[in-house]
Motif scaffolding. Structure first.
Motif, PDB file in Angstrom:
ATOM      1  N   GLU A 143       0.904  -1.194   0.077  1.00 30.94           N
ATOM      2  CA  GLU A 143      -0.081   0.110  -0.031  1.00 30.94           C
ATOM      3  C   GLU A 143       0.755   1.036   0.119  1.00 30.94           C
ATOM      4  O   GLU A 143       1.840   1.191   0.709  1.00 30.94           O
ATOM      5  CB  GLU A 143      -0.760   0.069   1.192  1.00 30.94           C
ATOM      6  CG  GLU A 143      -2.155  -0.719   1.201  1.00 30.94           C
ATOM      7  CD  GLU A 143      -3.427  -0.414   1.958  1.00 30.94           C
ATOM      8  OE1 GLU A 143      -3.016   0.666   2.812  1.00 30.94           O
ATOM      9  OE2 GLU A 143      -4.347  -0.943   2.000  1.00 30.94           O
ATOM     10  N   SER A 144       0.424   2.272  -0.840  1.00 27.84           N
ATOM     11  CA  SER A 144       1.188   3.469  -0.702  1.00 27.84           C
ATOM     12  C   SER A 144       0.083   4.581  -0.587  1.00 27.84           C
ATOM     13  O   SER A 144      -0.832   4.795  -0.834  1.00 27.84           O
ATOM     14  CB  SER A 144       2.018   3.743  -2.155  1.00 27.84           C
ATOM     15  OG  SER A 144       0.803   3.836  -3.269  1.00 27.84           O
ATOM     16  N   ASP A 145       0.882   5.551   0.038  1.00 24.65           N
ATOM     17  CA  ASP A 145       0.019   6.677   0.544  1.00 24.65           C
ATOM     18  C   ASP A 145       0.902   8.057   0.404  1.00 24.65           C
ATOM     19  O   ASP A 145       2.234   7.929   0.834  1.00 24.65           O
ATOM     20  CB  ASP A 145      -0.473   6.906   1.847  1.00 24.65           C
ATOM     21  CG  ASP A 145      -1.850   7.506   1.926  1.00 24.65           C
ATOM     22  OD1 ASP A 145      -2.207   8.261   1.061  1.00 24.65           O
ATOM     23  OD2 ASP A 145      -2.243   7.705   3.211  1.00 24.65           O
ATOM     24  N   VAL A 146       0.469   9.219   0.231  1.00 21.71           N
ATOM     25  CA  VAL A 146       1.148  10.532   0.246  1.00 21.71           C
ATOM     26  C   VAL A 146       1.209  11.306   1.464  1.00 21.71           C
ATOM     27  O   VAL A 146      -0.030  11.338   2.106  1.00 21.71           O
ATOM     28  CB  VAL A 146       0.782  11.337  -1.078  1.00 21.71           C
ATOM     29  CG1 VAL A 146       1.363  12.843  -1.010  1.00 21.71           C
ATOM     30  CG2 VAL A 146       0.804  10.752  -2.382  1.00 21.71           C
ATOM     31  N   SER A 147       2.163  11.604   2.048  1.00 23.62           N
ATOM     32  CA  SER A 147       2.204  12.387   3.274  1.00 23.62           C
ATOM     33  C   SER A 147       3.096  13.533   3.188  1.00 23.62           C
ATOM     34  O   SER A 147       3.780  13.907   2.150  1.00 23.62           O
ATOM     35  CB  SER A 147       2.793  11.418   4.211  1.00 23.62           C
ATOM     36  OG  SER A 147       4.029  11.257   4.160  1.00 23.62           O
ATOM     37  N   GLU A 152       5.070  15.944  -0.267  1.00 22.89           N
ATOM     38  CA  GLU A 152       6.325  15.659  -0.648  1.00 22.89           C
ATOM     39  C   GLU A 152       6.854  14.133  -0.511  1.00 22.89           C
ATOM     40  O   GLU A 152       7.988  13.638  -0.986  1.00 22.89           O
ATOM     41  CB  GLU A 152       7.356  16.569   0.000  1.00 22.89           C
ATOM     42  CG  GLU A 152       7.582  16.538   1.591  1.00 22.89           C
ATOM     43  CD  GLU A 152       6.629  17.364   2.224  1.00 22.89           C
ATOM     44  OE1 GLU A 152       6.892  17.522   3.378  1.00 22.89           O
ATOM     45  OE2 GLU A 152       5.454  17.755   1.761  1.00 22.89           O
ATOM     46  N   ASN A 153       6.226  13.434   0.328  1.00 23.14           N
ATOM     47  CA  ASN A 153       6.655  11.882   0.649  1.00 23.14           C
ATOM     48  C   ASN A 153       5.740  10.896   0.139  1.00 23.14           C
ATOM     49  O   ASN A 153       4.563  11.168   0.482  1.00 23.14           O
ATOM     50  CB  ASN A 153       6.974  11.816   2.344  1.00 23.14           C
ATOM     51  CG  ASN A 153       7.762  12.750   2.807  1.00 23.14           C
ATOM     52  OD1 ASN A 153       8.895  13.244   2.311  1.00 23.14           O
ATOM     53  ND2 ASN A 153       7.650  13.367   4.051  1.00 23.14           N
ATOM     54  N   LEU A 154       6.242   9.739  -0.312  1.00 21.49           N
ATOM     55  CA  LEU A 154       5.454   8.778  -0.771  1.00 21.49           C
ATOM     56  C   LEU A 154       5.936   7.697   0.188  1.00 21.49           C
ATOM     57  O   LEU A 154       7.229   7.048   0.020  1.00 21.49           O
ATOM     58  CB  LEU A 154       5.793   8.292  -2.346  1.00 21.49           C
ATOM     59  CG  LEU A 154       4.967   7.043  -2.783  1.00 21.49           C
ATOM     60  CD1 LEU A 154       3.390   7.686  -2.837  1.00 21.49           C
ATOM     61  CD2 LEU A 154       5.579   7.036  -4.026  1.00 21.49           C
ATOM     62  N   ILE A 155       4.872   7.242   0.767  1.00 23.68           N
ATOM     63  CA  ILE A 155       5.370   6.249   1.890  1.00 23.68           C
ATOM     64  C   ILE A 155       4.539   4.670   1.414  1.00 23.68           C
ATOM     65  O   ILE A 155       3.309   4.761   1.095  1.00 23.68           O
ATOM     66  CB  ILE A 155       4.318   6.401   3.170  1.00 23.68           C
ATOM     67  CG1 ILE A 155       4.923   7.595   3.809  1.00 23.68           C
ATOM     68  CG2 ILE A 155       4.717   5.476   4.265  1.00 23.68           C
ATOM     69  CD1 ILE A 155       6.108   7.888   4.142  1.00 23.68           C
ATOM     70  N   VAL A 156       5.589   3.909   1.291  1.00 19.36           N
ATOM     71  CA  VAL A 156       5.080   2.656   0.786  1.00 19.36           C
ATOM     72  C   VAL A 156       5.076   1.421   1.989  1.00 19.36           C
ATOM     73  O   VAL A 156       6.347   1.467   2.621  1.00 19.36           O
ATOM     74  CB  VAL A 156       5.824   2.172  -0.465  1.00 19.36           C
ATOM     75  CG1 VAL A 156       5.782   0.702  -1.110  1.00 19.36           C
ATOM     76  CG2 VAL A 156       5.922   3.028  -1.481  1.00 19.36           C
ATOM     77  N   ASN A 157       4.179   0.702   2.131  1.00 15.09           N
ATOM     78  CA  ASN A 157       4.212  -0.133   3.140  1.00 15.09           C
ATOM     79  C   ASN A 157       3.910  -1.340   2.483  1.00 15.09           C
ATOM     80  O   ASN A 157       2.941  -1.521   1.819  1.00 15.09           O
ATOM     81  CB  ASN A 157       2.931   0.152   4.296  1.00 15.09           C
ATOM     82  CG  ASN A 157       3.007   1.371   5.089  1.00 15.09           C
ATOM     83  OD1 ASN A 157       4.369   1.523   5.553  1.00 15.09           O
ATOM     84  ND2 ASN A 157       2.224   2.412   4.990  1.00 15.09           N
ATOM     85  N   PHE A 158       4.690  -2.477   3.165  1.00 14.60           N
ATOM     86  CA  PHE A 158       4.484  -3.824   2.759  1.00 14.60           C
ATOM     87  C   PHE A 158       3.782  -4.713   4.218  1.00 14.60           C
ATOM     88  O   PHE A 158       4.477  -4.952   5.053  1.00 14.60           O
ATOM     89  CB  PHE A 158       5.628  -4.636   2.386  1.00 14.60           C
ATOM     90  CG  PHE A 158       5.522  -6.008   1.958  1.00 14.60           C
ATOM     91  CD1 PHE A 158       4.776  -6.591   0.982  1.00 14.60           C
ATOM     92  CD2 PHE A 158       6.186  -6.892   2.881  1.00 14.60           C
ATOM     93  CE1 PHE A 158       4.885  -7.780   0.693  1.00 14.60           C
ATOM     94  CE2 PHE A 158       6.144  -8.325   2.687  1.00 14.60           C
ATOM     95  CZ  PHE A 158       5.548  -8.860   1.414  1.00 14.60           C
ATOM     96  N   ASN A 191       8.725  12.231  -3.120  1.00 10.45           N
ATOM     97  CA  ASN A 191       7.482  12.369  -4.152  1.00 10.45           C
ATOM     98  C   ASN A 191       7.774  13.076  -5.390  1.00 10.45           C
ATOM     99  O   ASN A 191       7.042  13.214  -6.185  1.00 10.45           O
ATOM    100  CB  ASN A 191       6.168  12.306  -3.546  1.00 10.45           C
ATOM    101  CG  ASN A 191       4.918  12.186  -4.388  1.00 10.45           C
ATOM    102  OD1 ASN A 191       5.205  11.093  -5.079  1.00 10.45           O
ATOM    103  ND2 ASN A 191       3.991  12.604  -4.257  1.00 10.45           N
ATOM    104  N   ARG A 192       9.046  14.021  -5.125  1.00  6.54           N
ATOM    105  CA  ARG A 192       9.310  15.067  -6.116  1.00  6.54           C
ATOM    106  C   ARG A 192      10.191  14.469  -7.028  1.00  6.54           C
ATOM    107  O   ARG A 192      10.582  15.273  -8.020  1.00  6.54           O
ATOM    108  CB  ARG A 192       9.749  16.185  -5.384  1.00  6.54           C
ATOM    109  CG  ARG A 192       8.592  16.993  -4.450  1.00  6.54           C
ATOM    110  CD  ARG A 192       9.181  18.070  -3.576  1.00  6.54           C
ATOM    111  NE  ARG A 192       8.262  19.010  -2.951  1.00  6.54           N
ATOM    112  CZ  ARG A 192       8.521  19.773  -1.934  1.00  6.54           C
ATOM    113  NH1 ARG A 192       9.684  20.027  -1.660  1.00  6.54           N
ATOM    114  NH2 ARG A 192       7.410  20.342  -1.338  1.00  6.54           N
ATOM    115  N   SER A 478       3.719  20.812  -5.588  1.00  8.04           N
ATOM    116  CA  SER A 478       3.269  20.085  -4.451  1.00  8.04           C
ATOM    117  C   SER A 478       2.116  19.097  -5.254  1.00  8.04           C
ATOM    118  O   SER A 478       1.776  19.153  -6.435  1.00  8.04           O
ATOM    119  CB  SER A 478       2.646  20.737  -3.322  1.00  8.04           C
ATOM    120  OG  SER A 478       1.384  21.501  -3.817  1.00  8.04           O
ATOM    121  N   ASN A 479       1.150  18.736  -4.273  1.00 13.82           N
ATOM    122  CA  ASN A 479       0.085  17.699  -5.029  1.00 13.82           C
ATOM    123  C   ASN A 479      -1.225  18.560  -4.879  1.00 13.82           C
ATOM    124  O   ASN A 479      -2.125  17.940  -4.783  1.00 13.82           O
ATOM    125  CB  ASN A 479       0.167  16.488  -4.330  1.00 13.82           C
ATOM    126  CG  ASN A 479      -0.431  16.524  -2.733  1.00 13.82           C
ATOM    127  OD1 ASN A 479      -0.197  17.392  -2.350  1.00 13.82           O
ATOM    128  ND2 ASN A 479      -1.021  15.547  -2.264  1.00 13.82           N
TER     129      ASN A 479
END
Length: 504
Positions: A143-147, A152-158, A191-192, A478-479
């Motif tokens: 799962e991925s989410d933007v923070s 500016e951060n893309l958090i990827v969780n397994f 994320n940039r 930014s997003n």
């Protein structure tokens, strides 16, 4: 230093009383409804962050009149900063007290096997002497989410789960195992960066996760943490139900491995409470050196520094629609936070579940266009939008009248949302009142242009268009949803132009 002791006697005792009542009041409330009766399913973040923030603000609103004896040496400045200092100290103490509560009232259990696990949800630290992890029940997902404030951060969780059985001889059952092993690996990606670089980092992380899972030691831990209501637990629940059905709606026990301290009496946390109290009291005492002391403060409404802040939330004859919109946005934010949505960096999945605008709008879920207008991606997003709404509403309600104001607001929000979905080909998850707010801003700009008196309106127009351009610029790095801002602004201008033409 004249009258310093009078200031201290007037402010410090009531502040310490507020600390005592809030800390023990919140702890007692949690003890009764969460620990004893177990009827509140609030997340730990709600107890430890959001409720302390809310309670500290409400407490200072109640005792704000005690601060009326303070006057800044510069008459043009108010004493609101002293309320902010006290609120910050109180909030820090409440957060610390909830951490201490968790440590003090969390029960520990040492058992021979998984059959002995207590059903009491307050048993959070569990040491199992003998168990077997059955990887035939193994399931995992990415799962991925933007923070970050600007995404500016893309958090990827397994995430991965597996059933915990009594031993390797236990036969797999047809129904759902009750106890589950749950863990996750995480990686933060900038994320940039370019899409190619992000994809390369994601693929490398993905391969590493598969390798680490293949050689993962399920038995290398000191004890297990029992997961309660949280974002991670929601993901684990779904993973488990993808392995085997749960027709009887059996309550699952999800355990996460830990090598931390098994027994924590909370003494170190309690020590920090008194450190924060001491440092906070010193800061307050130091701050009280600077303001003047007023022996008999005026009771006039205009002398209450906090009065304007309170009135912003209360509908009045001249300022009616804006406070209602403000209250609704804040209320929705509070409700979602109490339901476990992260008030600082909510997950995309959470926002979608509660009504964010997505391509589902075109497939029967038209209600999302309205629900998304009252949702926000964190407290900073909410504060930024509400400040601009209040400023614009203060001017524009009188200019357009209540009916036209609310028509412009909602129609601009609808146009902004639909236009943004079309612009992004449906690949969008959008929340926030900014489309509607930019509509009000565009309407304000057009009303000034139609006055045909540039000499008097040029400053206001320059501020509006400067704010608009700066937002678009920051949206590019930014997003932020620039499409919603642009189309909301343009639609607001067009609606006022239409009103003007029909009026003529």
């Amino acid at each position: 230093m004249k009258n310093y002791l009078k200031k201290v006697q007037h402010i410090l005792p009531i502040f310490l009383l507020a600390v005592f009542l809030c800390v023990f009041g919140l702890a007692l409330f949690r003890y009764i409804f969460d620990y004893k009766l177990q009827i509140l399913a609030l997340s730990d973040k709600a107890w430890e962050i959001f409720l302390p923030m809310l309670l500290s603000v409400l407490s200072l609103i109640v005792i704000r009149k005690r601060f009326k004896i303070l006057r800044h040496k510069d008459p043009s400045k108010d004493t609101f900063i002293y309320l902010v200092i006290c609120a910050a100290v109180l909030c820090a103490l409440l957060v610390n007290s909830q951490f201490y509560y968790n440590a003090k009232f969390s029960k520990n259990q040492t058992i021979e096997n998984v059959d002995k696990i207590s059903s009491d949800k307050n048993v959070k630290h569990i040491k199992i002497k003998s168990y077997y992890v059955d990887d035939s029940y193994l399931n995992y997902k990415f799962e991925s989410d933007v923070s970050g404030k600007y995404g500016e951060n893309l958090i990827v969780n397994f995430y991965f789960v597996a059933a915990i059985l009594k031993d390797s001889l236990e036969e797999p059952k047809d129904d759902l195992p009750e106890v589950w092993f749950a863990n996750k690996f995480s990686k933060k990606i900038n994320n940039r960066e370019s899409d190619d670089k992000k994809n390369a980092e994601y693929k490398a992380f993905r391969e590493k996760c598969y390798q680490d899972l293949e050689h993962f030691n399920f038995y290398n831990n000191a004890y297990f943490l029992r997961l309660s209501t949280s974002e991670d637990k929601t993901v684990y629940d779904k993973l488990i139900l993808n392995v085997v059905e749960n027709p009887q709606n059996k309550k699952l026990i999800i355990l996460s491995p830990s090598n931390g301290k098994f027994v924590d009496d909370g003494k170190s946390i309690l020590a920090w409470f008194f450190k924060i109290l001491g440092i906070g009291t010193f800061i307050i005492l130091f701050a009280l050196i600077f303001p003047k002391y007023v022996e008999k403060p005026s009771n006039a409404k205009e002398d209450d520094d906090f009065k304007f802040f309170i009135n912003v939330f209360i509908p009045s004859k001249e300022f009616f629609i804006t406070p209602i919109l403000l209250d609704l946005n804040v209320l929705v934010f509070i409700i979602l936070s109490l339901f476990g949505v992260n008030p600082f960096e909510p997950k995309t999945e959470e926002l979608i579940r509660f009504g964010a605008l997505t391509s589902a709008f075109f497939h029967g879920e038209s209600w999302r266009i309205f629900s998304s207008m009252f949702m926000h991606a964190g407290i900073m997003h909410l504060v930024q939008n509400m400040v601009v709404l209040v400023i614009l509403g203060f001017f524009c309600e009188n200019i357009f009248g209540r009916k036209r104001f609310i028509i412009i607001y909602f129609l601009s929000g609808i146009v902004a949302g639909i236009s943004s979905l079309l612009w992004h080909n449906g690949n969008l998850v959008a929340v926030g009142a900014s489309g509607a707010i930019f509509g009000i801003m565009g309407a304000f700009a057009m009303s000034l242009i139609l006055q045909n008196n540039f000499k008097e309106t040029k400053l206001a127009l320059l501020i509006i268009f400067a704010y608009f351009i700066v937002n678009i610029f920051f949206g590019l790095i930014s997003n932020a949803d620039n499409a919603a801002h642009i189309f909301g602004f343009i639609s607001g201008m067009l609606f006022v132009l239409i009103f003007y033409i029909f009026k003529e």
